[in-house]
Scaffold this active site. Sequence first.
Site, PDB file in Angstrom:
ATOM      1  N   ARG A  34       0.855  -1.195   0.000  1.00 32.67           N
ATOM      2  CA  ARG A  34       0.000   0.000   0.000  1.00 32.67           C
ATOM      3  C   ARG A  34       0.890   1.244   0.000  1.00 32.67           C
ATOM      4  NH1 ARG A  34      -3.417  -3.688   2.913  1.00 32.67           N
ATOM      5  NH2 ARG A  34      -2.108  -3.485   4.751  1.00 32.67           N
ATOM      6  N   GLY A  37       4.352   4.515   4.800  1.00 35.57           N
ATOM      7  CA  GLY A  37       3.974   5.257   6.026  1.00 35.57           C
ATOM      8  C   GLY A  37       3.219   4.412   7.024  1.00 35.57           C
ATOM      9  N   GLY A 183      -8.876   1.544  25.767  1.00 30.92           N
ATOM     10  CA  GLY A 183      -7.413   1.633  25.746  1.00 30.92           C
ATOM     11  C   GLY A 183      -6.996   2.918  25.050  1.00 30.92           C
ATOM     12  N   LEU A 187      -9.588   5.870  23.998  1.00 34.20           N
ATOM     13  CA  LEU A 187      -9.582   7.120  24.769  1.00 34.20           C
ATOM     14  C   LEU A 187      -9.306   8.329  23.881  1.00 34.20           C
ATOM     15  CD1 LEU A 187      -7.806   5.891  28.007  1.00 34.20           C
ATOM     16  CD2 LEU A 187     -10.215   6.512  27.720  1.00 34.20           C
ATOM     17  N   GLU A 188      -8.371   8.182  22.949  1.00 39.89           N
ATOM     18  CA  GLU A 188      -8.096   9.332  22.072  1.00 39.89           C
ATOM     19  C   GLU A 188      -9.322   9.665  21.218  1.00 39.89           C
ATOM     20  OE1 GLU A 188      -4.377   8.952  19.943  1.00 39.89           O
ATOM     21  OE2 GLU A 188      -3.226   8.856  21.807  1.00 39.89           O
ATOM     22  N   GLU A 204     -15.650  -0.824  28.504  1.00 39.90           N
ATOM     23  CA  GLU A 204     -14.332  -1.399  28.793  1.00 39.90           C
ATOM     24  C   GLU A 204     -14.492  -2.622  29.694  1.00 39.90           C
ATOM     25  OE1 GLU A 204     -10.928  -1.061  28.044  1.00 39.90           O
ATOM     26  OE2 GLU A 204     -10.833  -2.712  29.472  1.00 39.90           O
ATOM     27  N   ASP A 307       5.364  -3.358  15.267  1.00 35.45           N
ATOM     28  CA  ASP A 307       4.219  -4.088  15.827  1.00 35.45           C
ATOM     29  C   ASP A 307       4.284  -5.595  15.587  1.00 35.45           C
ATOM     30  OD1 ASP A 307       3.302  -1.621  16.513  1.00 35.45           O
ATOM     31  OD2 ASP A 307       1.344  -1.803  15.515  1.00 35.45           O
ATOM     32  N   LEU A 314       4.340   0.498  19.517  1.00 35.63           N
ATOM     33  CA  LEU A 314       4.359   1.955  19.417  1.00 35.63           C
ATOM     34  C   LEU A 314       5.296   2.343  18.273  1.00 35.63           C
ATOM     35  CD1 LEU A 314       4.706   2.755  23.217  1.00 35.63           C
ATOM     36  CD2 LEU A 314       2.664   3.116  21.818  1.00 35.63           C
ATOM     37  N   HIS A 440      12.898  28.116  33.026  1.00 30.71           N
ATOM     38  CA  HIS A 440      11.763  28.605  33.811  1.00 30.71           C
ATOM     39  C   HIS A 440      11.106  29.758  33.090  1.00 30.71           C
ATOM     40  CE1 HIS A 440       9.346  29.663  37.266  1.00 30.71           C
ATOM     41  NE2 HIS A 440       9.715  30.910  37.086  1.00 30.71           N
TER      42      HIS A 440
HETATM   43  P1  NAI Z   1      -5.315  -1.282  23.727  1.00 27.81           P
HETATM   44  O1  NAI Z   1      -4.690  -2.585  23.997  1.00 27.81           O
HETATM   45  O2  NAI Z   1      -4.628  -0.018  24.133  1.00 27.81           O
HETATM   46  O3  NAI Z   1      -6.756  -1.225  24.407  1.00 27.81           O
HETATM   47  C1  NAI Z   1      -7.766  -2.149  24.144  1.00 27.81           C
HETATM   48  C2  NAI Z   1      -8.761  -2.126  25.294  1.00 27.81           C
HETATM   49  O4  NAI Z   1      -9.918  -2.837  24.895  1.00 27.81           O
HETATM   50  C3  NAI Z   1      -8.244  -2.788  26.568  1.00 27.81           C
HETATM   51  O5  NAI Z   1      -8.404  -1.885  27.650  1.00 27.81           O
HETATM   52  C4  NAI Z   1      -9.127  -4.025  26.707  1.00 27.81           C
HETATM   53  O6  NAI Z   1      -9.394  -4.360  28.044  1.00 27.81           O
HETATM   54  C5  NAI Z   1     -10.401  -3.589  25.988  1.00 27.81           C
HETATM   55  N1  NAI Z   1     -11.176  -4.653  25.413  1.00 27.81           N
HETATM   56  C6  NAI Z   1     -10.731  -5.715  24.693  1.00 27.81           C
HETATM   57  N2  NAI Z   1     -11.782  -6.461  24.280  1.00 27.81           N
HETATM   58  C7  NAI Z   1     -12.900  -5.845  24.721  1.00 27.81           C
HETATM   59  C8  NAI Z   1     -14.286  -6.129  24.613  1.00 27.81           C
HETATM   60  N3  NAI Z   1     -14.730  -7.191  23.944  1.00 27.81           N
HETATM   61  N4  NAI Z   1     -15.166  -5.273  25.211  1.00 27.81           N
HETATM   62  C9  NAI Z   1     -14.716  -4.198  25.896  1.00 27.81           C
HETATM   63  N5  NAI Z   1     -13.420  -3.887  26.019  1.00 27.81           N
HETATM   64  C10 NAI Z   1     -12.512  -4.694  25.433  1.00 27.81           C
HETATM   65  O7  NAI Z   1      -5.644  -1.292  22.172  1.00 27.81           O
HETATM   66  P2  NAI Z   1      -6.116  -0.132  21.187  1.00 27.81           P
HETATM   67  O8  NAI Z   1      -6.664   1.018  21.940  1.00 27.81           O
HETATM   68  O9  NAI Z   1      -6.979  -0.807  20.203  1.00 27.81           O
HETATM   69  O10 NAI Z   1      -4.766   0.320  20.532  1.00 27.81           O
HETATM   70  C11 NAI Z   1      -4.022  -0.601  19.743  1.00 27.81           C
HETATM   71  C12 NAI Z   1      -2.550  -0.319  19.776  1.00 27.81           C
HETATM   72  O11 NAI Z   1      -2.254   0.896  19.146  1.00 27.81           O
HETATM   73  C13 NAI Z   1      -2.016  -0.268  21.182  1.00 27.81           C
HETATM   74  O12 NAI Z   1      -0.920  -1.123  21.281  1.00 27.81           O
HETATM   75  C14 NAI Z   1      -1.603   1.146  21.357  1.00 27.81           C
HETATM   76  O13 NAI Z   1      -0.440   1.262  22.160  1.00 27.81           O
HETATM   77  C15 NAI Z   1      -1.370   1.656  19.938  1.00 27.81           C
HETATM   78  N6  NAI Z   1      -1.706   3.069  19.866  1.00 27.81           N
HETATM   79  C16 NAI Z   1      -0.863   3.992  20.406  1.00 27.81           C
HETATM   80  C17 NAI Z   1      -1.196   5.318  20.413  1.00 27.81           C
HETATM   81  C18 NAI Z   1      -0.297   6.294  21.054  1.00 27.81           C
HETATM   82  O14 NAI Z   1       0.862   5.960  21.291  1.00 27.81           O
HETATM   83  N7  NAI Z   1      -0.740   7.478  21.404  1.00 27.81           N
HETATM   84  C19 NAI Z   1      -2.436   5.804  19.815  1.00 27.81           C
HETATM   85  C20 NAI Z   1      -3.269   4.753  19.341  1.00 27.81           C
HETATM   86  C21 NAI Z   1      -2.902   3.442  19.357  1.00 27.81           C
END
Ligand code: NAI
Length: 457
Positions: A34, A37, A183, A187-188, A204, A307, A314, A440
Amino acid sequence: MVYDLIVLGGGPAGYHGAALAGRKGLRTLLIEERALGGVCLHNGCIPSKTWLQSAKLFAHVQNGAVYGVKADGLHFDQQVVTARKNKVVRILSAGVKTKLQNANVEVVTAKGEIQGKDEDGFRIKAGADNYKGKNLLLATGSVPVIPPIPGLKEGLAAGTVKTNAEIFDLNHLPASLVVIGGGVIGLEMAAYFSAAGSKVTVIELLDRIGGEIDREIAGILYDNYRKKGVDFKLNTRVTAVDGSRVQFTSPTGDGAVEAELVLLSAGRRPLLSGFGLETLQPHMEQGRLVVDRAGRTSVPGLYAAGDVNGRSMLAHTAYREAEVCIDRILGGTEEVNYEAIPAVIYTDPEVASVGETAESAARKGLAVQTVKVSMRYSGRYVAEHEGGDGICKLVVNRGDRRLLGVHLIAEYASELIYGAGLMIDRELRIDEIEKIVFPHPTVSEIIKEAALQYGSI
Ligand code: NAI
């Protein structure tokens, strides 16, 4: 012709590793089916940060009266926000292309398939052509986890349920959104849609949001977004999805929430199949590709970064892992220090952390002490944030007073956490941190303040 290195996948691990290898003089080929990036640039880090900037601006102007800034007739234009996101992605995509060109990396746009390995290298097929490389860097990334919830697959097919792969194309704001998974992505996106004006519910499974982040900080974030109108359903399991109606079972009983759109953010899993990896038979454990801190698999010459190795997921870890793989190919001895990798959740305020939390330290049997200071100790924070309720927490090794962890919830946290990571990587003690001069007034001074407070314990 045999390449020194073939890179499979053009996301952060792949393009960063390929460009570095090219600059170091390795004859390098990058295969990506694809756009260059990866998820980070097209469906992750960059689109979300572009969107979130608009939401933050909107929320800050809406709440501007207390700063003496009043604006009438404000409104949020999702179409403009997404158009700007597309522009940002285009600019950065061009940058990736240039980076690879400048490093003399050859790029093939096709699906790469591993055919096997013989005495002079790995055999890879891409499109109609065959290539050979002495080393192979796997950087195939990850895909969203699709839990076996009845109706979920149908919802994804119909578009009533989206993942991060589709959500950033939205040109209109849904009136309501259910987020499955509280997660990082959940949250974002909850932060974005709630600030922009959607009614957001986050479901969650666990009793907390934000996964492994410091528990107290997770609580502050939860309270902050609850006040902003986000409905969190913790300890709650989704049992079925019907269009955009989500059924769940929670400690208080069964229920359902109906919204215009559902976002699935229940985690991601490494992409290990569909491109012939099995022909090389690398050592796997519980479905995971085993790599060491140098990115080496059990197959000589086969490396994995980003990944795909499932270690940290990350983009910045991917960069570092790729650098270490290239160093190893060149005969070096570098390793990734996974203990000093910062992580950020780009909510408003942001959450940033690096190293051990009190909980993770306890699991490892480390004797630690923590110190917590309010962001009100930062002059700049008070000047800029009316009612700002952030904290900074240090986790310190009790014996030698070495810094093991830093955890923040505050605006700008993302920009100052790298300094904390550096302190942990260089194994600084509290008395050494006390002597560092911070500019500061800046928000970063909070780390020195916390060190000073720890020092006086
Ligand atoms: P995540 O692993 O951060 O969160 C997934 C959440 O879903 C967990 O809290 C889990 O308990 C919950 N969950 C799982 N199955 C569920 C269900 N059936 N019902 C309800 N809750 C459930 O994964 P996420 O948010 O999808 O992110 C994926 C990856 O992308 C992560 O490894 C993250 O670190 C990375 N990422 C990093 C960012 C950053 O560095 N700012 C931004 C976005 C993603």
